[in-house]
Every structure is written in C-alpha cells, then in structure tokens.
Design an enzyme around this catalytic site. Structure first.
Site, PDB file in Angstrom:
ATOM      1  CG  ASP A 174      -1.837   1.200   1.227  1.00 18.00           C
ATOM      2  OD1 ASP A 174      -2.885   0.943   0.833  1.00 18.00           O
ATOM      3  OD2 ASP A 174      -1.382   2.296   1.856  1.00 18.00           O
ATOM      4  CE1 TYR A 220       1.341   7.939   2.395  1.00 19.54           C
ATOM      5  CE2 TYR A 220       1.612   5.304   1.674  1.00 19.54           C
ATOM      6  CZ  TYR A 220       0.659   6.287   2.319  1.00 19.54           C
ATOM      7  OH  TYR A 220      -0.484   5.875   3.012  1.00 19.54           O
ATOM      8  CE  LYS A 275      -3.422   4.999   0.700  1.00 24.11           C
ATOM      9  NZ  LYS A 275      -1.992   4.446   1.035  1.00 24.11           N
ATOM     10  CG  HIS A 328      -3.787  10.014   0.273  1.00 22.09           C
ATOM     11  ND1 HIS A 328      -2.648  10.107   0.067  1.00 22.09           N
ATOM     12  CD2 HIS A 328      -4.003   9.440   1.718  1.00 22.09           C
ATOM     13  CE1 HIS A 328      -1.907   9.808   0.881  1.00 22.09           C
ATOM     14  NE2 HIS A 328      -2.789   9.201   2.021  1.00 22.09           N
TER      15      HIS A 328
END
Ligand code: A2P
Length: 276
Positions: free
Chosen positions: A53, A58, A83, A113
């Site tokens: 994930d 990120y 996401k 997200h």
C-alpha cells in the site's frame, strides 16, 4: 463467492467488484524513497506479504516498483494500491504517472487519499482511470459515512474500499457497520497506532498469555473484525513478526477486552479531527 466473503485460505476478501484483496498488506507511509523503502518492501515480499500500500503523496512509488521487480515475485501475484493525491486535478493523468513510477501496467487499487475539496468531484476521473484499465478497483480513504453516502448517490462504479485509521483504540463501529452494509471493505491504516498502542497494558497482557506479541494481537483483532490491515515497519524482524497473524485466534473475551479500549465512542467518522 460474493462481496465480503473471505477466500478459502482465509487470506483474502472479495470486493464488491469481484476482485480479491489480500487481508494483510504492507504499508509504506513515512518510509522514505530509496534504499530503506526498497529493503522494507523486499523483506515484506520475502516474508509472504502479497499486498503493498503506497500513495502518490508518500513519494516512494519508484522504490516500491524497484523492490517488486528485484524480489522475483511475479507482478500478478502482488496486489498494489496507490492513492490519488487530491490536491491535483486529474486522477487519470496522476494514475499514469504512478504507473510509470511503479513500472507496472496497472494498479490493483486506486483510492482518493482524502476527501479534499469534497467527496465527489474526483470520482469521475477515478472511474475513467478504472475504465482505461489503470486500476482494477477504485475506492476512497478517510471518508466518513456521510461522505460515503454523498459519493454513492452519484457513483456509477461504487467505491470498493474505504481506508481509515482503525485499531481497538480507534474502533469506529458506526463507520465499519455502515461500510459493511454498503459493501465497502474497510482497510485499517495505523493499526498499531503508529507504534503508540504497542505499550498498552491490556494489549500486553493478552499477548503474554497467548505467547504472542502486542503487534500480533492488534493485527489479529483487525482481521477478526473483518478489516484489511496495513501495518508498517522498516525492520525485517518486525515485518516478519507482523505477518504471523494467521496461525492463532483471539477468543471472544479477548476481543471484547480489546473492543473496550475504543476512544472514539464507536464513531462513524473516519477520524475525530480532520487534518485536511
Ligand atoms: P519501525 O518502522 O521503526 O519498525 P502503524 O503500522 O500503526 O503505522 O505502526 C508503525 C510503527 O510501529 C512504526 O513506527 C514501526 O517502527 C512500529 N512497529 C511496527 N511493527 C512493530 C513491531 N512488530 N514491534 C514494534 N514496533 C513495531
């Protein structure tokens, strides 16, 4: 098999669109791009995780992709989530960038997200990303029941998942029950409270009695509450420890004792305080 069913091996759940999602996923939030992230993902794949994930926000999709290629595990055997970063405009264009960074032809799951700017505006683009084959399933994250209902009222393809902060301490029964009724699978992020819940006395007592670790108890609770669970770690021994959660069961009394740790009063919110 219909939506919500768990597969015969007990390791995956059927989503509303018929796709299967492994119940244990490896989360890489706050894992910096580069060697550390590549090592963590490779260790996770070696330890048997088949679900990673990540997210555009990120900044580590390239490392996830590199680790996947280096691992020797077949692409088709791994469930990959990313996401949509909702401060951008176009979920399709951003999905294409993600696929390039990850070095894959599609992701298994693409989720909004958080409901930045409202819960519905990005869904058309998410559906287009799905139709074009960039994502096999689409869903959301950090949505409350009210936000989910707004989206469901306008969606042609309903969201398959809602990923939220969830643990015995964040036991959002209202949200979980509502998601189940709507055939939306709930994914638990920060199931260890980003580490904070590991030192809790009640969790520790149960772990000691069962010869398990606090992390395993917290993750097992999520599985028995019908959640997909996404622990994060950058340490190989912890990554392995967190994968050993399919070989024991928490008794009803232990589940109830863990349920009682809830501090949300069973909220139907994704989080008490929004950070967006
Ligand atoms: P680290 O990454 O240094 O191993 P969450 O999954 O709730 O986000 O929690 C992640 C946090 O918990 C990280 O800080 C991680 O530290 C720590 N952690 C993950 N698994 C374990 C474990 N089995 N034992 C102790 N700490 C853990």
């Amino acid at each position: 098999m219909t939506a919500g069913d768990v597969t015969a091996d007990g390791r995956a759940r059927v989503l509303v669109d018929g796709n299967e999602i492994p119940l244990l996923g490896f989360g890489v939030w706050q894992v910096r791009d580069g060697r550390g992230c590549e090592d963590a993902v490779r260790w996770a794949l070696q330890a048997g995780y088949r679900h990673i994930d990540t997210a555009q926000a990120y900044g580590n999709e390239e490392s996830v992709g590199r680790a996947l290629r280096d691992s020797g595990v077949r692409r088709d055997d791994v469930f990959i989530t990313t996401k949509f970063y909702p401060r951008r405009k176009d979920p399709v264009a951003q999905a294409q960038r993600s696929l390039q960074r990850l070095g894959v032809d599609f992701v298994d799951l693409y989720i909004i997200h958080w409901p930045a700017g409202g819960p519905t505006w990005a869904w058309d683009g998410m559906q287009r990303a799905h139709e074009r084959g960039h994502a096999r399933s689409i869903g959301v994250s950090n949505y409350s029941v009210a936000e989910l209902d707004e989206l469901l009222a306008v969606a042609d393809t309903p969201p398959a998942v809602n990923q939220v902060q969830f643990s015995p301490f964040e036991y959002r029964r209202g949200l979980l029950d509502a998601c189940e009724e709507r055939q939306v699978a709930v994914e638990a992020y920060s199931p260890l409270g980003t580490g904070r819940h590991l030192g809790d006395r009640a969790v520790g007592e149960i772990a000691d009695r069962l010869g398990r670790t606090p992390a395993q108890v917290l993750l097992r609770w999520c599985l028995q509450r019908n959640l997909v669970v996404l622990p994060k770690s950058t340490h190989q021994e912890r990554i392995e420890e967190n994968a050993q959660v399919f070989d024991f069961t928490l008794a009803d009394e232990d589940m109830a004792a863990l349920d009682a740790l809830d501090r949300t009063a069973g909220s139907d919110q994704a989080r008490e305080r929004k950070w967006w």
